[in-house]
Design a protein around this motif. Structure first.
Motif, PDB file in Angstrom:
ATOM      1  N   PRO A  84       0.814  -1.225   0.000  1.00  0.00           N
ATOM      2  CA  PRO A  84       0.000   0.000   0.000  1.00  0.00           C
ATOM      3  C   PRO A  84       0.845   1.272   0.000  1.00  0.00           C
ATOM      4  O   PRO A  84       0.426   2.294  -0.557  1.00  0.00           O
ATOM      5  CB  PRO A  84      -0.831  -0.123   1.291  1.00  0.00           C
ATOM      6  CG  PRO A  84      -0.070  -1.055   2.156  1.00  0.00           C
ATOM      7  CD  PRO A  84       0.614  -2.014   1.244  1.00  0.00           C
ATOM      8  N   LEU A  85       2.036   1.227   0.596  1.00  0.00           N
ATOM      9  CA  LEU A  85       2.894   2.411   0.614  1.00  0.00           C
ATOM     10  C   LEU A  85       3.365   2.764  -0.796  1.00  0.00           C
ATOM     11  O   LEU A  85       3.437   3.942  -1.166  1.00  0.00           O
ATOM     12  CB  LEU A  85       4.102   2.181   1.529  1.00  0.00           C
ATOM     13  CG  LEU A  85       3.814   2.081   3.024  1.00  0.00           C
ATOM     14  CD1 LEU A  85       5.095   1.775   3.788  1.00  0.00           C
ATOM     15  CD2 LEU A  85       3.193   3.374   3.537  1.00  0.00           C
ATOM     16  N   ILE A  86       3.702   1.753  -1.583  1.00  0.00           N
ATOM     17  CA  ILE A  86       4.133   1.997  -2.961  1.00  0.00           C
ATOM     18  C   ILE A  86       3.014   2.649  -3.759  1.00  0.00           C
ATOM     19  O   ILE A  86       3.235   3.624  -4.499  1.00  0.00           O
ATOM     20  CB  ILE A  86       4.586   0.680  -3.615  1.00  0.00           C
ATOM     21  CG1 ILE A  86       5.896   0.196  -2.981  1.00  0.00           C
ATOM     22  CG2 ILE A  86       4.767   0.847  -5.123  1.00  0.00           C
ATOM     23  CD1 ILE A  86       6.307  -1.201  -3.420  1.00  0.00           C
ATOM     24  N   LEU A  90       2.816   6.331  -5.271  1.00  0.00           N
ATOM     25  CA  LEU A  90       2.581   6.584  -6.691  1.00  0.00           C
ATOM     26  C   LEU A  90       1.448   7.592  -6.881  1.00  0.00           C
ATOM     27  O   LEU A  90       1.490   8.431  -7.781  1.00  0.00           O
ATOM     28  CB  LEU A  90       2.236   5.281  -7.407  1.00  0.00           C
ATOM     29  CG  LEU A  90       3.384   4.312  -7.694  1.00  0.00           C
ATOM     30  CD1 LEU A  90       2.835   3.000  -8.236  1.00  0.00           C
ATOM     31  CD2 LEU A  90       4.364   4.926  -8.677  1.00  0.00           C
ATOM     32  N   SER A  91       0.430   7.496  -6.036  1.00  0.00           N
ATOM     33  CA  SER A  91      -0.697   8.428  -6.117  1.00  0.00           C
ATOM     34  C   SER A  91      -0.238   9.866  -5.923  1.00  0.00           C
ATOM     35  O   SER A  91      -0.581  10.757  -6.707  1.00  0.00           O
ATOM     36  CB  SER A  91      -1.741   8.050  -5.062  1.00  0.00           C
ATOM     37  OG  SER A  91      -2.778   9.001  -5.004  1.00  0.00           O
ATOM     38  N   VAL A  92       0.558  10.088  -4.887  1.00  0.00           N
ATOM     39  CA  VAL A  92       1.063  11.437  -4.614  1.00  0.00           C
ATOM     40  C   VAL A  92       2.038  11.869  -5.705  1.00  0.00           C
ATOM     41  O   VAL A  92       2.013  13.026  -6.164  1.00  0.00           O
ATOM     42  CB  VAL A  92       1.736  11.481  -3.229  1.00  0.00           C
ATOM     43  CG1 VAL A  92       2.348  12.855  -2.971  1.00  0.00           C
ATOM     44  CG2 VAL A  92       0.731  11.144  -2.135  1.00  0.00           C
ATOM     45  N   ALA A  93       2.904  10.948  -6.145  1.00  0.00           N
ATOM     46  CA  ALA A  93       3.911  11.287  -7.152  1.00  0.00           C
ATOM     47  C   ALA A  93       3.272  11.654  -8.481  1.00  0.00           C
ATOM     48  O   ALA A  93       3.693  12.617  -9.141  1.00  0.00           O
ATOM     49  CB  ALA A  93       4.871  10.110  -7.333  1.00  0.00           C
ATOM     50  N   LEU A  94       2.262  10.908  -8.906  1.00  0.00           N
ATOM     51  CA  LEU A  94       1.608  11.195 -10.183  1.00  0.00           C
ATOM     52  C   LEU A  94       0.963  12.577 -10.165  1.00  0.00           C
ATOM     53  O   LEU A  94       1.108  13.362 -11.110  1.00  0.00           O
ATOM     54  CB  LEU A  94       0.569  10.123 -10.495  1.00  0.00           C
ATOM     55  CG  LEU A  94      -0.086  10.167 -11.879  1.00  0.00           C
ATOM     56  CD1 LEU A  94      -0.444   8.763 -12.352  1.00  0.00           C
ATOM     57  CD2 LEU A  94      -1.358  11.028 -11.867  1.00  0.00           C
ATOM     58  N   ALA A 278      -4.757   9.538  -9.651  1.00  0.00           N
ATOM     59  CA  ALA A 278      -4.128   9.488  -8.326  1.00  0.00           C
ATOM     60  C   ALA A 278      -5.049   8.778  -7.334  1.00  0.00           C
ATOM     61  O   ALA A 278      -4.604   7.945  -6.529  1.00  0.00           O
ATOM     62  CB  ALA A 278      -3.805  10.901  -7.845  1.00  0.00           C
ATOM     63  N   GLY A 279      -6.339   9.100  -7.388  1.00  0.00           N
ATOM     64  CA  GLY A 279      -7.293   8.428  -6.510  1.00  0.00           C
ATOM     65  C   GLY A 279      -7.408   6.948  -6.806  1.00  0.00           C
ATOM     66  O   GLY A 279      -7.543   6.128  -5.885  1.00  0.00           O
ATOM     67  N   ALA A 280      -7.331   6.580  -8.087  1.00  0.00           N
ATOM     68  CA  ALA A 280      -7.383   5.161  -8.454  1.00  0.00           C
ATOM     69  C   ALA A 280      -6.221   4.387  -7.855  1.00  0.00           C
ATOM     70  O   ALA A 280      -6.382   3.241  -7.393  1.00  0.00           O
ATOM     71  CB  ALA A 280      -7.381   5.024  -9.972  1.00  0.00           C
ATOM     72  N   ALA A 316       6.702   9.436  -1.684  1.00  0.00           N
ATOM     73  CA  ALA A 316       6.833  10.133  -2.959  1.00  0.00           C
ATOM     74  C   ALA A 316       7.930  11.193  -2.919  1.00  0.00           C
ATOM     75  O   ALA A 316       8.743  11.301  -3.852  1.00  0.00           O
ATOM     76  CB  ALA A 316       5.499  10.774  -3.334  1.00  0.00           C
ATOM     77  N   LEU A 317       7.992  11.983  -1.851  1.00  0.00           N
ATOM     78  CA  LEU A 317       9.001  13.033  -1.754  1.00  0.00           C
ATOM     79  C   LEU A 317      10.402  12.444  -1.663  1.00  0.00           C
ATOM     80  O   LEU A 317      11.355  12.973  -2.244  1.00  0.00           O
ATOM     81  CB  LEU A 317       8.717  13.923  -0.546  1.00  0.00           C
ATOM     82  CG  LEU A 317       7.447  14.772  -0.619  1.00  0.00           C
ATOM     83  CD1 LEU A 317       7.282  15.592   0.644  1.00  0.00           C
ATOM     84  CD2 LEU A 317       7.478  15.690  -1.834  1.00  0.00           C
ATOM     85  N   LEU A 318      10.526  11.353  -0.926  1.00  0.00           N
ATOM     86  CA  LEU A 318      11.830  10.704  -0.806  1.00  0.00           C
ATOM     87  C   LEU A 318      12.297  10.169  -2.152  1.00  0.00           C
ATOM     88  O   LEU A 318      13.496  10.128  -2.433  1.00  0.00           O
ATOM     89  CB  LEU A 318      11.748   9.570   0.217  1.00  0.00           C
ATOM     90  CG  LEU A 318      13.048   8.861   0.597  1.00  0.00           C
ATOM     91  CD1 LEU A 318      14.066   9.866   1.129  1.00  0.00           C
ATOM     92  CD2 LEU A 318      12.782   7.797   1.636  1.00  0.00           C
ATOM     93  N   ALA A 319      11.368   9.783  -3.009  1.00  0.00           N
ATOM     94  CA  ALA A 319      11.695   9.261  -4.333  1.00  0.00           C
ATOM     95  C   ALA A 319      11.773  10.354  -5.382  1.00  0.00           C
ATOM     96  O   ALA A 319      11.908  10.053  -6.576  1.00  0.00           O
ATOM     97  CB  ALA A 319      10.651   8.226  -4.748  1.00  0.00           C
TER      98      ALA A 319
END
Length: 397
Positions: A84-86, A90-94, A278-280, A316-319
Motif C-alpha cells: 500500500p505504501l508503494i 505513486l498516487s502522490v507522485a503522479l 491518483a485516486g485510483a 513520494a518526496l523521498l523518491a
C-alpha cells in the motif's frame, strides 16, 4: 547529459537523506538509552544495531545476544506492508508530476476500502468463483478511489479551489461516510468473539490475493502477490508519464496550465483525470491490502484517517516523485516499520519511544528535495566557475 545529472543528483540526495535520518535516529536511540536506567548503554547499542540491521534480526540466541541472518518472515512482512505504501506513494507522485498536491490519498484509500470489502464479502463465493470476485473487488476499489479523487480535481478545474483544501475536506467526509456505511451494514465481524467494530476478512468469503509462490520463499509471513502487482503498476505509471502523449499532456498542464491550454491541451480535463488517476492508485492500495485476507478493517468512534495515505507523501518526496524510485522508497519505509517492531520486541524501548525514533528517521529522510536543490545549486556554481575560467585559459594558451 543534463537529465542524467539531475537523475544522479536525485539519487544522491535520497541516499544522503536516508543516511542522515538513520544516523540521527541512532543518536536519539543512544541518548534515550543512556538517560533510561532500564535500557543503559548495552540496550542502546542493541537498539542502534537493530536500526541498521533490524530486517535481518532473528531474535536473541541462547546467550541473550542479538542474532542476525536471513529472516524470511520479516522480509515477507516488509513486502506485504510495502504494497500500500508503494501505491499511495505513486498516487502522490503522479499528482505532483502534473502540478497538483494530492493530500487526499487517505480519503481515496477509505473509499477504495469500502467498495472493495462490500464487493468481496457481499457476492457469495458459492455462486461466483472467488477469482472473479477478487477481480471485481479490485476493480471496485480502483473505481471508488478514482471517483473520490476526481471530486477535488473537478473543484480545482472548474472552480479554481485549491486542491489541498478540497482534499482535506474530502478526507474527513470519507472517514465519516465510510464509518456510517459500515455501521449500517451486516459486514461486522461477530463470528470471532464480539468484534462489532471490525469488518470480516475477505477470507470469510474465500476471497484472497494469491500467494504466487512467495509464501514458499518467505514462510511464516503475510506476503502475497500484491507486491508484484504494485511493482507492475509502478512500471505502467512510469511508461504512461514518460512515453505517452497523454502523460506529456498531464505534465505540460501541471507545468503551466495556461500555456498548455494555448497549445491546445484541454487543461480542465487533464486536471480532473490527473486527480482521478491518483485516486485510483490510492484505491488500489486499499484493495490489495484488504484483499490479502490477512487483515480486518476497523473503524473507531473518532474515525481516524489511515496512515498509509499520509505515509505515501513521504514515500513520494523521498523518491523525488519518480515512479520507479517510489518502489524502493516504499520498501524502505516498510523496512522502518519492521525495525520499529523489532526494537519494541527485542529491547527495553517502549512503543512510544520507538515511534518517535522512526518518525525522526522518516522526517529527515523526506529532506531529499532540499538536498537535491542544494546539489543542483552547487553544480550550477561549478559550471559558472568553469565557464568564467575558460576564456582565461584560452588567453594564456
Amino acid at each position: 547529459m543534463k537529465q542524467n545529472k539531475q537523475a544522479f543528483n536525485g539519487v544522491l540526495a535520497t541516499i544522503l537523506s536516508i543516511l542522515i535520518g538513520l544516523f540521527v535516529g541512532a543518536l536519539l536511540t543512544l541518548i534515550t538509552g543512556l538517560c533510561s536506567p532500564n535500557i543503559g548503554l548495552s540496550g542502546a547499542l542493541d537498539g542502534i544495531r537493530l536500526i541498521f540491521l533490524g530486517l535481518l534480526s532473528t531474535g536473541r540466541n541462547a546467550m541473550g545476544a542479538l542474532s542476525f541472518g536471513f529472516n524470511p518472515a520479516s522480509i515477507g512482512n516488509m513486502l506485504f506492508r510495502a504494497t500500500p505504501l508503494i501505491l499511495t506513494g505513486l498516487s502522490v507522485a503522479l499528482a505532483y508530476k502534473t502540478g497538483l498536491f494530492n493530500i487526499g490519498a487517505a480519503g481515496q484509500y477509505l473509499a477504495g476500502t469500502c467498495a472493495t470489502l462490500f464487493v468481496a464479502l457481499e457476492i457469495p463465493s458459492s455462486v461466483v468463483p472467488p477469482a472473479v470476485i477478487w477481480v471485481l473487488a479490485f476493480a471496485a476499489g480502483i473505481l471508488a478511489g478514482a471517483l473520490w479523487g476526481a471530486l477535488p480535481g473537478m473543484l480545482k478545474a472548474f472552480l479554481n479551489i485549491n486542491e489541498v483544501l478540497a482534499c482535506i475536506m474530502t478526507n474527513w467526509i470519507a472517514a465519516n461516510l465510510v464509518t456510517w456505511i459500515f455501521d449500517l451494514s451486516n459486514l461486522k465481524n461477530v463470528t470471532e468473539g464480539t468484534k462489532t467494530g471490525y469488518i470480516y476478512k475477505t477470507t470469510f468469503n474465500n476471497v484472497a490475493t494469491p500467494k504466487l509462490g512467495l509464501d514458499k520463499i518467505f514462510p511464516g509471513s503475510q506476503v502475497n502477490g500484491g507486491i508484484l502487482i504494485a511493482i507492475v503498476i509502478a512500471v505502467l505509471v512510469y511508461l504512461m508519464m514518460s512515453k505517452t502523449t497523454f502523460g506529456y499532456e498531464l505534465k505540460a498542464c501541471g507545468s503551466n496550465r495556461f500555456a498548455a491550454k494555448y497549445a491546445g491541451i484541454k487543461d480542465k480535463r487533464s486536471i480532473v483525470l490527473s486527480m482521478a488517476l491518483a485516486g485510483a492508485l490510492s484505491g488500489a492500495a486499499a484493495s490489495l491490502y484488504y484483499l490479502s485476507g490477512n487483515t480486518e478493517f476497523f473503524w473507531s468512534t473518532y474515525q481516524s484517517l489511515p496512515a498509509a495515505g499520509f505515509n505515501g507523501i513521504a514515500v513520494a518526496l523521498l523518491a523525488s516523485c519518480h515512479p520507479i524510485a517510489v518502489v524502493f522508497t516504499g520498501l524502505f519505509m516498510s523496512t522502518l516499520n519492521i525495525i520499529g517492531l523489532q526494537i519494541t520486541n527485542l529491547t527495553a524501548y517502549n512503543e512510544y519511544i520507538t515511534d518517535v525514533i522512526i518518525a525522526v528517521i522518516v522526517y529527515l529522510s523526506a529532506f531529499s528535495l532540499l538536498f537535491r536543490n542544494l546539489l543542483a545549486k552547487a553544480g550550477k556554481k561549478r559550471e559558472t566557475a568553469d565557464a568564467n575560467a575558460e576564456p582565461a585559459r584560452k588567453e594564456v594558451a
